[in-house]
Motif scaffolding. Structure first.
Motif, PDB file in Angstrom:
ATOM      1  N   MET A   1       0.453  -1.680   0.282  1.00  0.00           N
ATOM      2  CA  MET A   1      -0.163  -0.027   0.242  1.00  0.00           C
ATOM      3  C   MET A   1       0.638   1.260  -0.234  1.00  0.00           C
ATOM      4  N   HIS A   2       0.780   2.369  -1.040  1.00  0.00           N
ATOM      5  CA  HIS A   2       1.659   3.129  -1.002  1.00  0.00           C
ATOM      6  C   HIS A   2       1.392   4.087   0.119  1.00  0.00           C
ATOM      7  N   ASN A   3       2.141   4.951   0.145  1.00  0.00           N
ATOM      8  CA  ASN A   3       1.312   6.110   1.540  1.00  0.00           C
ATOM      9  C   ASN A   3       1.202   7.469   0.547  1.00  0.00           C
ATOM     10  N   ILE A   4      -0.495   7.796   0.261  1.00  0.00           N
ATOM     11  CA  ILE A   4      -0.659   8.584  -1.056  1.00  0.00           C
ATOM     12  C   ILE A   4      -1.589   9.354   0.236  1.00  0.00           C
ATOM     13  N   ALA A   5      -1.229  10.961   0.076  1.00  0.00           N
ATOM     14  CA  ALA A   5      -2.053  11.915   0.714  1.00  0.00           C
ATOM     15  C   ALA A   5      -2.377  13.156  -0.339  1.00  0.00           C
ATOM     16  N   GLY A   6      -4.122  13.061  -0.458  1.00  0.00           N
ATOM     17  CA  GLY A   6      -3.583  13.831  -1.494  1.00  0.00           C
ATOM     18  C   GLY A   6      -5.140  13.483  -3.002  1.00  0.00           C
ATOM     19  N   SER A   7      -4.303  12.562  -3.787  1.00  0.00           N
ATOM     20  CA  SER A   7      -5.641  11.924  -4.598  1.00  0.00           C
ATOM     21  C   SER A   7      -6.121  10.921  -4.308  1.00  0.00           C
ATOM     22  N   PRO A   8      -7.806  10.881  -4.798  1.00  0.00           N
ATOM     23  CA  PRO A   8      -8.023   9.618  -4.506  1.00  0.00           C
ATOM     24  C   PRO A   8      -7.171   8.166  -4.501  1.00  0.00           C
ATOM     25  N   VAL A   9      -7.324   7.858  -3.291  1.00  0.00           N
ATOM     26  CA  VAL A   9      -6.297   5.804  -3.905  1.00  0.00           C
ATOM     27  C   VAL A   9      -8.152   4.760  -4.209  1.00  0.00           C
ATOM     28  N   GLU A  10      -6.723   4.810  -4.938  1.00  0.00           N
ATOM     29  CA  GLU A  10      -7.307   3.037  -5.600  1.00  0.00           C
ATOM     30  C   GLU A  10      -6.967   1.679  -5.513  1.00  0.00           C
TER      31      GLU A  10
ATOM     32  N   HIS B   1      -4.598  -1.295  -3.954  1.00  0.00           N
ATOM     33  CA  HIS B   1      -4.531  -1.771  -2.432  1.00  0.00           C
ATOM     34  C   HIS B   1      -4.381  -0.262  -2.128  1.00  0.00           C
ATOM     35  N   ASP B   2      -4.133   0.310  -2.920  1.00  0.00           N
ATOM     36  CA  ASP B   2      -4.289   1.592  -2.130  1.00  0.00           C
ATOM     37  C   ASP B   2      -5.523   2.129  -0.742  1.00  0.00           C
ATOM     38  N   PHE B   3      -6.981   1.762  -1.316  1.00  0.00           N
ATOM     39  CA  PHE B   3      -7.826   1.478  -0.701  1.00  0.00           C
ATOM     40  C   PHE B   3      -8.010   1.276   0.029  1.00  0.00           C
ATOM     41  N   PHE B   4      -8.464   1.372   1.254  1.00  0.00           N
ATOM     42  CA  PHE B   4      -8.194   0.336   2.327  1.00  0.00           C
ATOM     43  C   PHE B   4      -9.702   0.501   3.587  1.00  0.00           C
ATOM     44  N   GLY B   5      -9.852  -0.735   3.893  1.00  0.00           N
ATOM     45  CA  GLY B   5     -11.117  -0.109   4.438  1.00  0.00           C
ATOM     46  C   GLY B   5     -12.407  -0.099   3.699  1.00  0.00           C
ATOM     47  N   ARG B   6     -13.675   0.016   4.495  1.00  0.00           N
ATOM     48  CA  ARG B   6     -14.327   1.277   3.838  1.00  0.00           C
ATOM     49  C   ARG B   6     -15.712   0.257   3.176  1.00  0.00           C
ATOM     50  N   GLU B   7     -15.051  -1.342   3.465  1.00  0.00           N
ATOM     51  CA  GLU B   7     -15.809  -1.996   2.018  1.00  0.00           C
ATOM     52  C   GLU B   7     -17.143  -2.512   3.059  1.00  0.00           C
TER      53      GLU B   7
ATOM     54  N   GLY C   1     -20.490  15.450   2.296  1.00  0.00           N
ATOM     55  CA  GLY C   1     -19.117  14.539   3.032  1.00  0.00           C
ATOM     56  C   GLY C   1     -17.724  15.783   2.847  1.00  0.00           C
ATOM     57  N   PRO C   2     -17.157  16.000   3.976  1.00  0.00           N
ATOM     58  CA  PRO C   2     -16.560  17.453   4.645  1.00  0.00           C
ATOM     59  C   PRO C   2     -14.843  16.726   2.874  1.00  0.00           C
ATOM     60  N   ARG C   3     -14.815  18.140   2.902  1.00  0.00           N
ATOM     61  CA  ARG C   3     -13.195  17.813   1.991  1.00  0.00           C
ATOM     62  C   ARG C   3     -12.183  16.574   2.366  1.00  0.00           C
ATOM     63  N   ARG C   4     -11.557  16.311   1.485  1.00  0.00           N
ATOM     64  CA  ARG C   4     -11.423  15.290   1.889  1.00  0.00           C
ATOM     65  C   ARG C   4     -11.058  13.273   2.632  1.00  0.00           C
ATOM     66  N   ILE C   5     -11.778  13.432   3.220  1.00  0.00           N
ATOM     67  CA  ILE C   5     -13.004  12.599   3.725  1.00  0.00           C
ATOM     68  C   ILE C   5     -12.891  10.877   2.960  1.00  0.00           C
ATOM     69  N   GLY C   6     -12.797  11.598   1.975  1.00  0.00           N
ATOM     70  CA  GLY C   6     -12.401   9.927   0.912  1.00  0.00           C
ATOM     71  C   GLY C   6     -13.328   9.721  -0.443  1.00  0.00           C
ATOM     72  N   LYS C   7     -14.645  10.937  -0.689  1.00  0.00           N
ATOM     73  CA  LYS C   7     -15.329  10.549  -1.548  1.00  0.00           C
ATOM     74  C   LYS C   7     -14.989   9.825  -2.492  1.00  0.00           C
ATOM     75  N   THR C   8     -14.049  10.584  -2.847  1.00  0.00           N
ATOM     76  CA  THR C   8     -13.754  10.504  -4.704  1.00  0.00           C
ATOM     77  C   THR C   8     -13.591   8.917  -5.059  1.00  0.00           C
TER      78      THR C   8
HETATM   79  N1  LIG Z   1      -9.911   4.080   2.480  1.00  0.00           N
HETATM   80  C1  LIG Z   1      -8.976   5.030   2.086  1.00  0.00           C
HETATM   81  N2  LIG Z   1      -8.131   4.626   2.651  1.00  0.00           N
HETATM   82  C2  LIG Z   1      -6.874   4.801   1.760  1.00  0.00           C
HETATM   83  N3  LIG Z   1      -7.103   6.322   2.455  1.00  0.00           N
HETATM   84  C3  LIG Z   1      -7.632   6.572   2.087  1.00  0.00           C
HETATM   85  C4  LIG Z   1      -8.777   6.034   1.928  1.00  0.00           C
HETATM   86  N4  LIG Z   1      -9.934   7.062   1.677  1.00  0.00           N
HETATM   87  C5  LIG Z   1      -9.472   8.872   1.149  1.00  0.00           C
HETATM   88  N5  LIG Z   1      -7.747   8.215   1.834  1.00  0.00           N
HETATM   89  C6  LIG Z   1      -7.029   9.983   2.606  1.00  0.00           C
HETATM   90  O1  LIG Z   1      -7.937  10.567   1.860  1.00  0.00           O
HETATM   91  C7  LIG Z   1      -7.261  11.299   0.583  1.00  0.00           C
HETATM   92  C8  LIG Z   1      -8.237  12.321  -0.087  1.00  0.00           C
HETATM   93  O2  LIG Z   1      -9.285  11.306   0.154  1.00  0.00           O
HETATM   94  P1  LIG Z   1     -10.421  11.487  -1.727  1.00  0.00           P
HETATM   95  O3  LIG Z   1     -10.016  12.178  -2.749  1.00  0.00           O
HETATM   96  O4  LIG Z   1     -11.169  10.552  -1.976  1.00  0.00           O
HETATM   97  O5  LIG Z   1     -10.718  12.563  -0.576  1.00  0.00           O
HETATM   98  P2  LIG Z   1     -12.848  13.704  -1.213  1.00  0.00           P
HETATM   99  O6  LIG Z   1     -13.909  13.105  -0.052  1.00  0.00           O
HETATM  100  O7  LIG Z   1     -12.676  12.493  -3.000  1.00  0.00           O
HETATM  101  O8  LIG Z   1     -11.723  14.711  -0.997  1.00  0.00           O
HETATM  102  P3  LIG Z   1     -11.944  15.836  -2.445  1.00  0.00           P
HETATM  103  O9  LIG Z   1     -12.910  16.523  -0.822  1.00  0.00           O
HETATM  104  O10 LIG Z   1     -10.410  17.100  -1.894  1.00  0.00           O
HETATM  105  O11 LIG Z   1     -12.480  15.711  -3.602  1.00  0.00           O
HETATM  106  C9  LIG Z   1      -6.400  10.267   0.052  1.00  0.00           C
HETATM  107  O12 LIG Z   1      -5.346  10.954  -0.699  1.00  0.00           O
HETATM  108  C10 LIG Z   1      -6.231   9.723   1.110  1.00  0.00           C
HETATM  109  O13 LIG Z   1      -5.409  10.016   1.589  1.00  0.00           O
END
Ligand SMILES: Nc1ncnc2c1ncn2[C@@H]1O[C@H](COP(=O)(O)OP(=O)(O)OP(=O)(O)O)[C@@H](O)[C@H]1O
Ligand SMILES: [Mg+2]
Length: 345
Positions: free
Chosen positions: A1-10, A12-18, A37-44
């Motif tokens: 799993m990569h350490n991505i903080a910013g772009s949407p994850v897909e 193996h990088d998508f953890f949990g939330r099944e 949902g709030p910014r960066r909560i993980g919607k995308t």
């Molecule tokens: N299921 C997940 N597993 C691991 N990291 C996650 C997961 N969902 C979100 N993240 C983390 O949150 C970050 C933002 O995720 P995402 O872009 O999906 O959120 P968003 O709600 O669409 O944000 P925005 O409001 O900016 O569009 C990712 O870069 C990652 O660091």
């Protein structure tokens, strides 16, 4: 799993939330989803995980990000661009027809018409081309998609930004355009009451079916009030070929009654269908006596009562004594119209 903080994850990088993904997929079976949902909560990321799941289940899924769009036409351009590659992977025959229709879409949108209550409509010019309202074009795109065999998931990211852009760029009618875009039909308490009155018997299915037609009529008649289109919606509901279940009402008569009884019942209903307020028992009985020829008045009377009770029990008609004299009238006004149309040359 990569350490991505910013772009949407897909992947193996998508953890949990099944459970979230499964729940969203479940809802999509019958409904649309507004994922707020709030910014960066993980919607995308969650939405993309859902896309992956539904694709595995045989759906087609596309994603469009509309953050850079400022109007309806920009939205449709995005949609077209995302649909094109999907369409080219279809079987040659359907891809041809659908692809041609799609290619023409971008050029077709010229205006956005906003219904203004009581004042017709107000047009915003968006570009060259034949004068067509974007809702027509948008409706055609949806219809094209509906023609394809697979189920579709269209994921629209950053929709609120497009809506804000529309409002900011068009102070005069922006808000109405957004309402129209979201297909929010202004339906007052009175309008809703008129639909119930028109259907007569407030059964959810028939209310839904009437509203279904009303909705497309409102789309096709910008500027017209909902109330003024209810009559037309009722007409559409009872047209031949419409996906209606009125045939069952007729078919059920021959299933549960003898051939002769079914024919009598049908004739009585034909008579009652001629007037929304129904038919007097005397005329119904007279019609029955005539049909029964040799039978005595008493036999005709007993047949009348037996069939009358069945038709009442099964909700074809009800005895209305509101006007003083009793009349047997259809419970369901759309069924009456359908019955009458069937019985009319
Ligand atoms: N299921 C997940 N597993 C691991 N990291 C996650 C997961 N969902 C979100 N993240 C983390 O949150 C970050 C933002 O995720 P995402 O872009 O999906 O959120 P968003 O709600 O669409 O944000 P925005 O409001 O900016 O569009 C990712 O870069 C990652 O660091
Ligand atoms: Mg996002």
């Amino acid at each position: 799993m990569h350490n991505i903080a910013g772009s949407p994850v897909e992947g193996h990088d998508f953890f949990g939330r099944e459970a979230v993904v499964a729940r969203l997929q479940d809802i999509l079976d019958n409904d649309d989803i507004l994922l707020l949902g709030p910014r960066r909560i993980g919607k995308t990321s969650a939405a993309r995980a859902v896309m992956k799941q539904v694709r595995a289940a045989g759906w087609r899924a596309i994603e469009i990000n509309v953050a850079s769009c400022v109007d309806e036409s920009g939205f449709l351009d995005k949609l077209e661009a995302a649909l094109q590659p999907e369409v080219s992977s279809l079987t040659a025959r359907s891809a041809g027809a659908i692809g041609d229709a799609l290619a023409a879409i971008g050029r077709r949108i010229k205006s956005v018409k906003i219904p203004l209550p009581g004042a017709g409509s107000f047009g915003v010019e968006l570009g060259e081309g034949s004068a067509e309202d974007w809702t027509q074009v948008g409706g055609d795109v949806l219809q094209l998609i509906a023609q394809m065999e697979e189920r579709w998931l269209i994921y629209v990211d950053e929709l609120p930004i497009l809506l804000f852009n529309m409002i900011r760029n068009d102070p005069l009618t922006g808000v109405q355009r957004v309402r129209r875009f979201l297909d929010r039909i202004p339906l007052s308490e009175d309008d809703a009451g008129s639909i119930v009155t028109a259907v007569q018997w407030p059964q959810p299915y028939y209310l839904q079916a009437t509203f279904h037609h009303l909705r497309s009529l409102i789309g096709a008649n910008p500027g017209a009030s909902a109330a003024s289109l209810i009559e037309q919606a009722m007409d559409k509901l009872v047209q031949p070929g419409a996906d209606n279940d009125f045939h069952h009402w007729q078919g059920r008569l021959s299933q549960q009654l003898s051939r002769a009884d079914a024919d009598h019942a049908q004739a009585m209903l034909n008579l009652a269908a001629r007037d929304p307020s129904g038919a007097r028992p005397e005329s119904l009985l007279a019609a029955l006596e005539e049909r029964m020829g040799e039978a005595t008045t008493e036999q005709a009377r007993r047949t009348f009562i037996r069939l009358r009770d069945i038709l009442q029990r099964d909700a074809y008609w009800w005895p209305d004594e509101g006007s003083g004299a009793k009349r047997y009238r259809f419970r369901l006004e759309p069924l009456r119209r359908w019955w009458l149309r069937r019985d009319t040359l």
